[in-house]
Design an enzyme around this catalytic site. Structure first.
Site, PDB file in Angstrom:
ATOM      1  N   GLU A 247      84.164  58.231  55.370  1.00 48.97           N
ATOM      2  CA  GLU A 247      84.277  58.139  56.834  1.00 48.97           C
ATOM      3  C   GLU A 247      82.968  57.539  57.321  1.00 48.97           C
ATOM      4  O   GLU A 247      81.899  58.105  57.070  1.00 48.97           O
ATOM      5  CB  GLU A 247      84.490  59.522  57.469  1.00 48.97           C
ATOM      6  CG  GLU A 247      85.844  60.127  57.182  1.00 48.97           C
ATOM      7  CD  GLU A 247      87.009  59.333  57.737  1.00 48.97           C
ATOM      8  OE1 GLU A 247      86.798  58.495  58.639  1.00 48.97           O
ATOM      9  OE2 GLU A 247      88.127  59.528  57.254  1.00 48.97           O
ATOM     10  N   GLU A 377      76.804  48.903  65.137  1.00 52.70           N
ATOM     11  CA  GLU A 377      76.727  50.294  65.585  1.00 52.70           C
ATOM     12  C   GLU A 377      75.276  50.659  65.861  1.00 52.70           C
ATOM     13  O   GLU A 377      74.416  50.531  64.986  1.00 52.70           O
ATOM     14  CB  GLU A 377      77.298  51.220  64.505  1.00 52.70           C
ATOM     15  CG  GLU A 377      77.349  52.660  64.961  1.00 52.70           C
ATOM     16  CD  GLU A 377      77.875  53.587  63.882  1.00 52.70           C
ATOM     17  OE1 GLU A 377      77.447  53.466  62.728  1.00 52.70           O
ATOM     18  OE2 GLU A 377      78.718  54.446  64.207  1.00 52.70           O
TER      19      GLU A 377
HETATM   20  P1  NAD Z   1      73.559  57.849  55.920  1.00 48.73           P
HETATM   21  O1  NAD Z   1      74.559  56.975  55.265  1.00 48.73           O
HETATM   22  O2  NAD Z   1      72.159  57.421  55.952  1.00 48.73           O
HETATM   23  O3  NAD Z   1      73.527  59.267  55.183  1.00 48.73           O
HETATM   24  C1  NAD Z   1      74.690  60.042  55.027  1.00 48.73           C
HETATM   25  C2  NAD Z   1      74.510  60.952  53.816  1.00 48.73           C
HETATM   26  O4  NAD Z   1      74.443  60.138  52.644  1.00 48.73           O
HETATM   27  C3  NAD Z   1      73.212  61.770  53.833  1.00 48.73           C
HETATM   28  O5  NAD Z   1      73.468  63.055  53.302  1.00 48.73           O
HETATM   29  C4  NAD Z   1      72.316  60.980  52.898  1.00 48.73           C
HETATM   30  O6  NAD Z   1      71.319  61.767  52.299  1.00 48.73           O
HETATM   31  C5  NAD Z   1      73.317  60.502  51.871  1.00 48.73           C
HETATM   32  N1  NAD Z   1      72.887  59.341  51.090  1.00 48.73           N
HETATM   33  C6  NAD Z   1      72.020  58.364  51.457  1.00 48.73           C
HETATM   34  N2  NAD Z   1      71.851  57.481  50.428  1.00 48.73           N
HETATM   35  C7  NAD Z   1      72.646  57.903  49.426  1.00 48.73           C
HETATM   36  C8  NAD Z   1      72.927  57.413  48.124  1.00 48.73           C
HETATM   37  N3  NAD Z   1      72.360  56.306  47.641  1.00 48.73           N
HETATM   38  N4  NAD Z   1      73.798  58.085  47.357  1.00 48.73           N
HETATM   39  C9  NAD Z   1      74.398  59.201  47.816  1.00 48.73           C
HETATM   40  N5  NAD Z   1      74.166  59.725  49.033  1.00 48.73           N
HETATM   41  C10 NAD Z   1      73.309  59.083  49.835  1.00 48.73           C
HETATM   42  O7  NAD Z   1      74.116  58.176  57.372  1.00 48.73           O
HETATM   43  P2  NAD Z   1      73.425  59.077  58.513  1.00 48.73           P
HETATM   44  O8  NAD Z   1      72.330  58.280  59.112  1.00 48.73           O
HETATM   45  O9  NAD Z   1      73.121  60.453  58.015  1.00 48.73           O
HETATM   46  O10 NAD Z   1      74.633  59.243  59.549  1.00 48.73           O
HETATM   47  C11 NAD Z   1      74.896  58.296  60.538  1.00 48.73           C
HETATM   48  C12 NAD Z   1      76.110  57.469  60.174  1.00 48.73           C
HETATM   49  O11 NAD Z   1      77.208  58.319  59.898  1.00 48.73           O
HETATM   50  C13 NAD Z   1      76.564  56.563  61.294  1.00 48.73           C
HETATM   51  O12 NAD Z   1      76.829  55.276  60.791  1.00 48.73           O
HETATM   52  C14 NAD Z   1      77.855  57.208  61.772  1.00 48.73           C
HETATM   53  O13 NAD Z   1      78.767  56.350  62.362  1.00 48.73           O
HETATM   54  C15 NAD Z   1      78.373  57.816  60.540  1.00 48.73           C
HETATM   55  N6  NAD Z   1      79.296  58.910  60.845  1.00 48.73           N
HETATM   56  C16 NAD Z   1      80.628  58.700  60.633  1.00 48.73           C
HETATM   57  C17 NAD Z   1      81.549  59.698  60.916  1.00 48.73           C
HETATM   58  C18 NAD Z   1      83.010  59.489  60.674  1.00 48.73           C
HETATM   59  O14 NAD Z   1      83.717  60.453  60.445  1.00 48.73           O
HETATM   60  N7  NAD Z   1      83.518  58.275  60.690  1.00 48.73           N
HETATM   61  C19 NAD Z   1      81.113  60.934  61.395  1.00 48.73           C
HETATM   62  C20 NAD Z   1      79.747  61.101  61.614  1.00 48.73           C
HETATM   63  C21 NAD Z   1      78.851  60.090  61.309  1.00 48.73           C
END
Ligand code: NAD
Length: 475
Positions: A247, A377
């Site tokens: 997601e 975004e």
């Molecule tokens: P992010 O992708 O930076 O991090 C999300 C998670 O992934 C964190 O726990 C992070 O530690 C982990 N992560 C980062 N690098 C990784 C890797 N190489 N391998 C495995 N895990 C890794 O996102 P964020 O900044 O925490 O959240 C914001 C984003 O989330 C926005 O783009 C937002 O739109 C999205 N979001 C989507 C939904 C949805 O349901 N569509 C809901 C909430 C947030």
């Protein structure tokens, strides 16, 4: 200073180091020191989950119901205290924080019921005298990777269905908001969740998250976060034969037509674009307004936005809490500068003095859908206002995006509302409602680059957390 450890095989375990959890309303306040897991801790958690799997998958629905129901009750009983923690670590206002905690409790209660409703099917074979049985079995050990913006609801809406379906879990919450995830782990332990069934591995994405994705003992990954991370995870899951659910982001359109109730439309847009500091994947970041309504809409929107009070998440007068951290604030401010460079008139959007990461909501007037500010975004309290001639152009602009999570329309026209419901290229459609704000008992997810894999939430969550087995019976 309180320290919080990882939960592995039912034991609280130190990390390789501890990192501070900082209040974005007041950067001088450290909420606690939280363990950071390394690859070894993930290996140990995966091993514990694998060892617990035969027992949990055979435990039966009553046991799973009891654990999830008790967890839901405990979360509900502590919702004010946990809401305060959420507001302190993520920056949502206190009513928003308590609301999200209440939602997490409701999710656990719903999936406690789902544990009892995992029915299969029995039907006659096309071959005479043979019966066919279709049943759902757990996927196995699942890794859950969650973002910071819904620090208790998203861990809840992944962990509760995973456990209800008989899987064992590793949860890796976002680095910025481990506190709520730690509380979920503690509450599940108090609720009688057997050792190893639920494991918490707080740590960096590039270390703990990456190890989960690569681990051969993990059968599936459910991820919520950014597109870039999600895409990498999908590639690795393909290489290691894991089931994957993603997601990701949104650039959600809200279409306001000439015949809309403008006050109600402005309320929906202010809520959708700016509440929760605009840090929602379903936020209305493109406000698409037809020509005849445009000027009056903009006047009312600017006035309503001007009335919003930005400040400390715990202050009862605050409407908009802080941005989550300095990186996100810097990114928001750079998009506001870009909006001016791209030719928009910007109202609001300035940084607000204070001990935290405060920013006034920004409206980008005169935006086009081709500008970067309307395509990328931002994930902050920033919204483009795009003028269109009529409904048909508005629908085309709404659909002209690489994202497809939520799409809204404000109109009194049944014909347009119905046409939009059918033709908006989004996983969720809102009529005369903000693009953000969803129920927990129905599916959640998007189209295009916003999502990948089966839907989350509601009864549809079982599509990801179970494997279907078909058996043929001859007497
Ligand atoms: P992010 O992708 O930076 O991090 C999300 C998670 O992934 C964190 O726990 C992070 O530690 C982990 N992560 C980062 N690098 C990784 C890797 N190489 N391998 C495995 N895990 C890794 O996102 P964020 O900044 O925490 O959240 C914001 C984003 O989330 C926005 O783009 C937002 O739109 C999205 N979001 C989507 C939904 C949805 O349901 N569509 C809901 C909430 C947030």
């Amino acid at each position: 200073m309180d320290t919080y450890k990882n939960l592995i095989a039912g034991q609280w375990v130190d990390g390789v180091q501890f990192a501070p959890n900082i209040n974005p309303s007041n950067t001088g306040e450290v909420i606690g020191l939280f363990a950071r897991a390394d690859g070894g801790a993930v290996d140990a958690a995966a091993e514990a989950a694998r060892a617990a799997l035969p027992g949990w998958s055979a435990a039966g629905p009553q046991m799973r119901h009891n654990v999830l129901d008790a967890a839901g009750n405990l979360i509900m009983a502590r919702r004010e205290e946990l809401g305060r923690l959420l507001s302190r670590e993520e920056g949502k206002t206190l009513p928003e924080g308590i609301g999200e905690v209440t939602r997490a409790a409701q999710i656990f209660k719903f999936f406690a019921g789902e544990a009892l409703r995992l029915a299969g099917e029995m039907l006659p074979s096309v071959r005479a005298g043979i019966d066919v049985m279709i049943e759902r079995q757990p996927v196995g050990v699942v890794g859950l990777i969650t973002p910071w913006n819904f620090p208790i609801a998203i861990p809840a809406w992944k962990a509760a269905p995973a456990l209800a379906c008989g899987n064992c879990v590793l949860l890796k919450p976002a680095e910025l908001t481990p506190g709520c995830a730690w509380e979920i782990a503690n509450i599940l332990k108090q609720s009688g969740c057997p050792d190893g069934v639920f494991n918490l591995v707080m740590g960096e994405g590039s270390v703990a998250g990456a190890r989960m994705v690569a681990h051969p003992g993990i059968d599936a990954i459910s991820f919520t976060g950014s597109i870039a991370t999600g895409r990498d995870i999908a590639v690795q899951c393909a290489q290691t034969h894991k089931r994957v659910q993603l997601e990701m982001g949104g650039k959600n359109p809200m279409l306001v037509l000439d015949d809309a109730d403008l006050d109600a439309a402005v309320d929906a847009c202010v809520n959708g674009a700016f509440f929760s500091t605009g840090q929602r994947c379903t936020a209305s970041s493109r406000l698409i307004v037809t020509d005849a309504a445009h000027d009056a809409f903009v006047d009312k929107l600017a006035a309503a936005t001007d009335r919003l009070i930005v400040g400390d998440a715990l202050n009862p007068d605050t409407h908009i809490g802080p941005v989550v951290d300095q990186n996100q604030l810097t990114q928001n401010l750079s998009y506001i500068a870009l909006a001016r460079e791209e030719g928009c008139e910007v109202t609001g959007g300035g940084e607000v003095d204070g001990p935290g990461f405060f920013q006034r909501p920004a409206i980008f007037l005169g935006a086009s859908n081709q500008m970067r500010i309307s395509r990328e975004e931002i994930f902050g309290p920033c919204a483009s206002v795009i003028r269109v001639a009529d409904y048909e152009e508005g629908l085309a602009v709404a659909n002209d995006s690489e994202f497809g999570l939520s799409a809204g329309i404000c109109t009194a026209s049944l014909r347009c509302a119905n046409h939009f419901r059918r033709h908006a290229k989004a996983g969720m459609v809102m009529v005369n409602l903000p693009t953000a704000g969803v129920d927990y008992h129905v599916p959640f997810g998007g189209t295009k680059r916003s999502s990948c894999g089966p839907r989350e939430q509601g009864a549809y969550a079982r599509e990801f957390y179970t494997v279907v087995k078909t058996s043929y019976w001859s007497p």
